[in-house]
Design an enzyme around this catalytic site. Structure first.
Site, PDB file in Angstrom:
ATOM      1  N   LYS A   1       9.998   6.542  -4.197  1.00  0.00           N
ATOM      2  CA  LYS A   1       8.564   6.785  -4.245  1.00  0.00           C
ATOM      3  C   LYS A   1       8.308   7.378  -3.112  1.00  0.00           C
ATOM      4  O   LYS A   1       8.707   7.167  -1.831  1.00  0.00           O
ATOM      5  CB  LYS A   1       7.797   5.205  -4.084  1.00  0.00           C
ATOM      6  CG  LYS A   1       7.856   4.791  -5.480  1.00  0.00           C
ATOM      7  CD  LYS A   1       6.884   3.113  -5.167  1.00  0.00           C
ATOM      8  CE  LYS A   1       6.116   2.808  -6.145  1.00  0.00           C
ATOM      9  NZ  LYS A   1       5.366   1.513  -5.992  1.00  0.00           N
TER      10      LYS A   1
ATOM     11  N   GLU B   1      12.338   1.399  -4.217  1.00  0.00           N
ATOM     12  CA  GLU B   1      11.853  -0.035  -4.766  1.00  0.00           C
ATOM     13  C   GLU B   1      12.698  -0.216  -6.008  1.00  0.00           C
ATOM     14  O   GLU B   1      12.855   0.660  -6.636  1.00  0.00           O
ATOM     15  CB  GLU B   1      10.295  -0.078  -5.132  1.00  0.00           C
ATOM     16  CG  GLU B   1       9.526  -0.691  -4.055  1.00  0.00           C
ATOM     17  CD  GLU B   1       8.226  -0.592  -4.492  1.00  0.00           C
ATOM     18  OE1 GLU B   1       7.082  -0.358  -3.295  1.00  0.00           O
ATOM     19  OE2 GLU B   1       7.883  -0.373  -5.581  1.00  0.00           O
TER      20      GLU B   1
ATOM     21  N   ARG C   1     -10.337   2.222  -0.107  1.00  0.00           N
ATOM     22  CA  ARG C   1     -11.811   2.785  -0.510  1.00  0.00           C
ATOM     23  C   ARG C   1     -12.148   2.172  -1.801  1.00  0.00           C
ATOM     24  O   ARG C   1     -11.826   1.447  -1.894  1.00  0.00           O
ATOM     25  CB  ARG C   1     -11.192   4.434  -0.921  1.00  0.00           C
ATOM     26  CG  ARG C   1     -10.088   4.272  -1.881  1.00  0.00           C
ATOM     27  CD  ARG C   1      -9.892   5.679  -2.768  1.00  0.00           C
ATOM     28  NE  ARG C   1      -8.594   5.607  -3.289  1.00  0.00           N
ATOM     29  CZ  ARG C   1      -8.265   5.099  -4.309  1.00  0.00           C
ATOM     30  NH1 ARG C   1      -9.068   4.469  -5.169  1.00  0.00           N
ATOM     31  NH2 ARG C   1      -6.903   5.049  -4.922  1.00  0.00           N
TER      32      ARG C   1
END
Ligand code: ADP
Length: 457
Positions: free
Chosen positions: A158, A200, A292
């Site tokens: 990732k 991961e 956000r």
């Protein structure tokens, strides 16, 4: 409270923020690109300023132009919405340096949580469970291979700076690792200008469960329950619902407590989301924090009765949260469909163009957040999300029936959308039972598209 807010965004989220401002009796300044001169958010605002050309780099991402517009118009705050500059720490800092309140967390917090490897490490230090993986970034494929051997395949490579499902590669076999490691790294470099990656363990067929949190500047942090966002294509959400069928009261309380701990660890302020994957065995792991307002926030608003955008503005203005944790009750069930101007029968290819006849559903428990109107043009320059259909009913079954009915009423002429696919999903037995995970759509796509929705009549 603020006097005048500049909304540094477009589309449905700009309209959503404008509505909250109107209700708070705060004046608004919309910004637009030359491609958006006729857009709905421009018409709704108290005033509007053109900030640049169609390409977002020159307009909605043009920090100098936005700050100049805000100062010239006498604004005291900027709401970034989602996407564009909403998670750009330099922009948050630039707002504050110019005496403008950034409606969101501080630049320092955005910076810290924006690096997913760093956020993972922070969570680990504060006892929030993370997916087994590397301690921070992985420098090269050789180190990655050694780690993957320890963790066990399959693994995910990732991007630390990743988002929108990009810069991520699934690796099933050791021999594939070097090439996929490089692919993730170059995609991250190209998309985010930062090639840092980490590793991961891939949790097989998990649910994507996220918790909405609110934190004010007075030390109060609460969570507003979960959203199940497991209906995804290519790691991008398509339908979301709350509550999740996968959580009971005990698991909800434990995950909620972890989400609050995560927000506290980050020194968070404003609205945010803690994302987890939940394994088939019921173990949950932090994957990232979004700093956000999110696309799927309305389902949380429906079941809690809390106006999240209003809370964002109030928090930024220094006011305390209006609700304590014990005031938050999930009432009924809400489901959202993302209606994107994309063709699900053609690899979800975006389909910009001119909208013809348009009809939105209504009636009790139906909400449509959109910036569409009959005759408007969908620009190829921006995100393909054109409407969100949200339903709320006392039970999941009633919400599902309401969603089917609302989708039957909806008419968007002029472009293919994801609405038809959402409608088909509403009739899939596994979705009806609430038995699905993040692999649902990929697994059932062909079957879904082969159905003729009219044949059941
Ligand atoms: P992005 O920021 O690009 O959206 P995320 O880290 O939020 O990336 O992951 C996007 C999606 O990928 C998640 O919703 C989930 O479906 C899947 N995913 C992420 N991490 C894992 C993991 N360790 N195991 C299984 N699935 C994962």
């Amino acid at each position: 409270m603020f006097k005048r807010i500049l909304i540094a965004n477009r589309g449905e989220i700009a309209v959503r923020i404008l509505r909250a401002c109107r209700e708070l009796e705060v004046e608004t300044v919309a910004v637009y690109s030359t491609a958006d001169a006729g857009a709905l958010h421009v018409q709704f605002a108290t005033q509007a300023v053109c900030v640049g050309p169609a390409r977002a780099a020159g307009s909605y991402l043009n920090q100098e132009a936005l700050i100049t517009a805000a100062l010239a118009a006498g604004c005291d705050a900027i709401h970034p919405g989602y996407g564009f500059l909403s998670e750009n720490p330099a922009f948050a800092d630039l707002c504050e340096a110019n005496g403008l309140k950034f409606i969101g967390p501080s630049g320092a917090v955005i910076r810290q949580m924006g690096n997913k490897a760093a956020a993972r490490a922070l969570m680990q230090r504060h006892g929030v469970p993370v997916v087994p993986g590397s301690d921070g970034p992985v420098p090269d494929a050789k180190t990655a291979a050694a780690l993957a051997e320890q963790i066990g395949y399959p693994v995910l490579v990732k991007a630390s700076a990743g988002g929108g499902g990009r810069g991520m590669r699934r690796v099933d076999r050791p021999e594939d690792l070097p090439a996929l490691f490089d692919a993730a790294r170059s995609e991250a470099e190209a998309c985010f200008g930062d090639g840092e990656v980490y590793i991961e363990k891939l949790i097989l067929n998990p649910r994507h469960i996220e918790f909405q949190i609110l934190a004010d500047g007075h030390g109060n942090v609460i969570h507003l329950g979960e959203r199940d966002c497991s209906i995804q294509r290519r790691n991008q959400k398509l339908m979301e619902e709350t509550p999740s069928k996968a959580l009971d009261a005990d698991l909800r309380a434990r995950m909620g407590a972890a989400a609050v701990a995560a927000a506290r660890a980050a020194g968070y302020r404003n609205a945010g989301t803690i994302e987890f994957v939940l394994s088939a065995e019921g173990e949950f792991y932090f994957i990232e924090m979004n700093t956000r307002i999110q696309v799927e926030h309305p389902i949380t608003e429906c079941v809690t009765g809390v106006d999240l955008v209003r809370e964002q503005i109030r928090i930024a203005a220094g006011l305390p949260l209006q609700a304590a944790q014990e005031d938050i009750v999930q009432s009924g069930h809400a489901i959202e469909c993302r209606i994107n101007a994309e063709d699900p029968r053609n690899g979800f290819q975006p389909c910009p163009g001119k909208i013809g006849f348009l009809h939105f559903p209504g009636g009790p428990g139906v909400r449509v957040d959109s910036a569409l109107f009959s005759g408007c043009t969908l620009s190829p320059y921006y995100d393909s999300l054109c409407a969100k259909l949200i339903v709320h009913a006392p039970t999941r079954l009633e919400a599902l029936r309401k969603l089917r009915r609302a989708l039957e009423e909806l008419v968007i002429e002029g472009c293919p959308t994801t609405a038809d696919l959402c409608y088909l999903i509403c009739y899939h037995p596994d979705f009806m039972m609430g038995r699905y995970d993040t692999s649902f759509l990929e697994r059932h796509m062909e079957e879904l598209l082969a159905w003729d929705p009219d044949a059941r009549k």
